[in-house]
Design a protein around this motif. Structure first.
Motif, PDB file in Angstrom:
ATOM      1  N   THR A 187       0.848  -1.206   0.000  1.00 32.52           N
ATOM      2  CA  THR A 187       0.000   0.000   0.000  1.00 32.52           C
ATOM      3  C   THR A 187       0.879   1.250   0.000  1.00 32.52           C
ATOM      4  O   THR A 187       0.671   2.169  -0.804  1.00 32.52           O
ATOM      5  CB  THR A 187      -0.939  -0.017   1.227  1.00 32.52           C
ATOM      6  OG1 THR A 187      -1.811  -1.143   1.108  1.00 32.52           O
ATOM      7  CG2 THR A 187      -1.776   1.248   1.304  1.00 32.52           C
ATOM      8  N   ASP A 199      -6.897  -4.654   0.418  1.00 36.54           N
ATOM      9  CA  ASP A 199      -7.568  -4.453   1.707  1.00 36.54           C
ATOM     10  C   ASP A 199      -8.885  -3.715   1.522  1.00 36.54           C
ATOM     11  O   ASP A 199      -9.919  -4.094   2.073  1.00 36.54           O
ATOM     12  CB  ASP A 199      -6.672  -3.632   2.652  1.00 36.54           C
ATOM     13  CG  ASP A 199      -5.601  -4.496   3.297  1.00 36.54           C
ATOM     14  OD1 ASP A 199      -5.776  -5.724   3.314  1.00 36.54           O
ATOM     15  OD2 ASP A 199      -4.594  -3.934   3.767  1.00 36.54           O
ATOM     16  N   LYS A 217      -1.170  -3.140  11.537  1.00 30.40           N
ATOM     17  CA  LYS A 217      -2.591  -3.344  11.854  1.00 30.40           C
ATOM     18  C   LYS A 217      -2.800  -4.405  12.939  1.00 30.40           C
ATOM     19  O   LYS A 217      -3.939  -4.805  13.204  1.00 30.40           O
ATOM     20  CB  LYS A 217      -3.356  -3.717  10.575  1.00 30.40           C
ATOM     21  CG  LYS A 217      -3.536  -2.494   9.648  1.00 30.40           C
ATOM     22  CD  LYS A 217      -4.109  -2.878   8.298  1.00 30.40           C
ATOM     23  CE  LYS A 217      -3.008  -3.272   7.349  1.00 30.40           C
ATOM     24  NZ  LYS A 217      -3.497  -3.604   5.998  1.00 30.40           N
ATOM     25  N   ASP A 238      -6.589  -1.458  -4.132  1.00 31.11           N
ATOM     26  CA  ASP A 238      -5.948  -2.026  -2.949  1.00 31.11           C
ATOM     27  C   ASP A 238      -6.740  -3.221  -2.427  1.00 31.11           C
ATOM     28  O   ASP A 238      -7.947  -3.123  -2.187  1.00 31.11           O
ATOM     29  CB  ASP A 238      -5.812  -0.952  -1.871  1.00 31.11           C
ATOM     30  CG  ASP A 238      -4.763  -1.329  -0.841  1.00 31.11           C
ATOM     31  OD1 ASP A 238      -3.661  -0.770  -0.887  1.00 31.11           O
ATOM     32  OD2 ASP A 238      -5.049  -2.202   0.005  1.00 31.11           O
TER      33      ASP A 238
HETATM   34 MG   LIG Z   1      -1.992  -2.930   2.092  1.00 32.28          MG
END
Ligand SMILES: [Mg+2]
Ligand SMILES: Nc1ncnc2c1ncn2[C@@H]1O[C@H](COP(=O)(O)OP(=O)(O)O)[C@@H](O)[C@H]1O
Length: 183
Positions: free
Chosen positions: A27, A50, A129, A48
Motif C-alpha cells: 500500500t 484491503d 494493523k 488495494d
Molecule cells: Mg496494504
C-alpha cells in the motif's frame, strides 16, 4: 514497439501488480508511485486488496479458492481501467505464483510484477494493523506467511527490498521500470 509516448498522444494503459506479505509495503509503495505519476500528469488508479475486501470482495474469505477469486476480480477491474489508458496499481498479497503468471499472460496491457519483499520477521515487527499478533495468537486463521503459503515471484520486473531500501528509492526504481516498459 515504442517505449516513449509521442507528444500529444495518450500513452496506453498499464498494470503494476504489487505482491508481497502483509506489511511488506504494498500500500505504501503503490500510493507513493501513484502520487509521483499524478504529479507527472498521468492517470493512476490504485486498487488495494484491503479496500476491495470491504467492498467488491466482501463475500470472500481466505480459502485458496476465495483468494484466487479475489485476485481474478482485481485483475479484471485492472484491465477495465488499463483499457482507458490508466496506469493501474494493484496492491494485493496475491500469494499464488502460477495465478500471478497467468494474469500477466492474459493481460491486454503491459504488466509489471513488483515484488514487495521484506523478511517475515520485519513484517511482524512492523505489524501496522496488529494482524500478525492476531494470527500468532490463533485469532486469525490462514494468515499468509504464518499459517498460509506465500509463493514469491521467481522473476519479478522490480524487486523492492523494503527492509533495506527507502520508500522513495523503491518508488524511483518502479518509475524507471514504467518508463522502460513497452506500452
Ligand atoms: Mg496494504
Ligand atoms: N522501505 C519501505 N517501503 C514500504 N514500507 C515501509 C518501508 N519502510 C517502512 N515501511 C513501513 O511498513 C509498513 C507497510 O505497511 P503497508 O504499506 O500497509 O503494507 P501492505 O500494504 O503490504 O500490507 C508501513 O507502516 C510503512 O510505513
Amino acid at each position: 514497439m515504442q517505449s516513449q509516448s509521442e507528444p500529444g498522444k495518450p500513452r496506453r494503459g498499464m498494470v503494476l501488480w504489487f505482491t508481497g506479505l502483509s506489511a511488506s509495503g504494498k500500500t505504501t509503495l503503490s500510493q507513493a508511485v501513484a502520487k509521483a505519476l499524478r504529479a507527472r500528469g498521468e492517470a493512476a488508479t490504485v486498487l488495494d486488496g484491503d479496500a476491495m475486501r470491504q467492498t467488491l470482495s466482501r463475500d470472500l474469505g481466505f480459502s485458496r479458492a476465495d483468494r484466487e477469486t479475489n485476485m481474478r476480480r482485481l485483475a479484471a477491474l485492472a484491465q477495465e481501467h488499463a483499457a482507458q489508458d490508466e496506469i493501474v496499481l494493484v496492491a494485493i498479497i496475491s500469494p499464488f505464483r502460477e495465478l500471478r503468471e497467468q494474469l500477466r499472460r492474459e493481460s491486454q496491457a503491459s504488466f509489471l510484477e513488483i515484488f514487495v519483499d521484506a523478511p517475515l520477521a520485519t513484517c511482524e515487527e512492523r505489524d501496522p494493523k496488529g494482524l500478525y499478533q492476531r494470527a500468532r495468537s490463533g485469532e486469525l486463521a490462514r494468515f499468509t506467511g504464518v499459517s498460509d503459503p506465500y509463493e514469491p515471484p521467481t522473476a519479478p520486473d522490480v524487486h523492492c527490498f523494503t527492509a533495506e531500501e527507502r520508500v522513495d528509492a523503491s518508488a524511483a526504481r518502479i518509475l524507471k521500470a514504467i518508463e522502460n516498459a513497452a506500452r
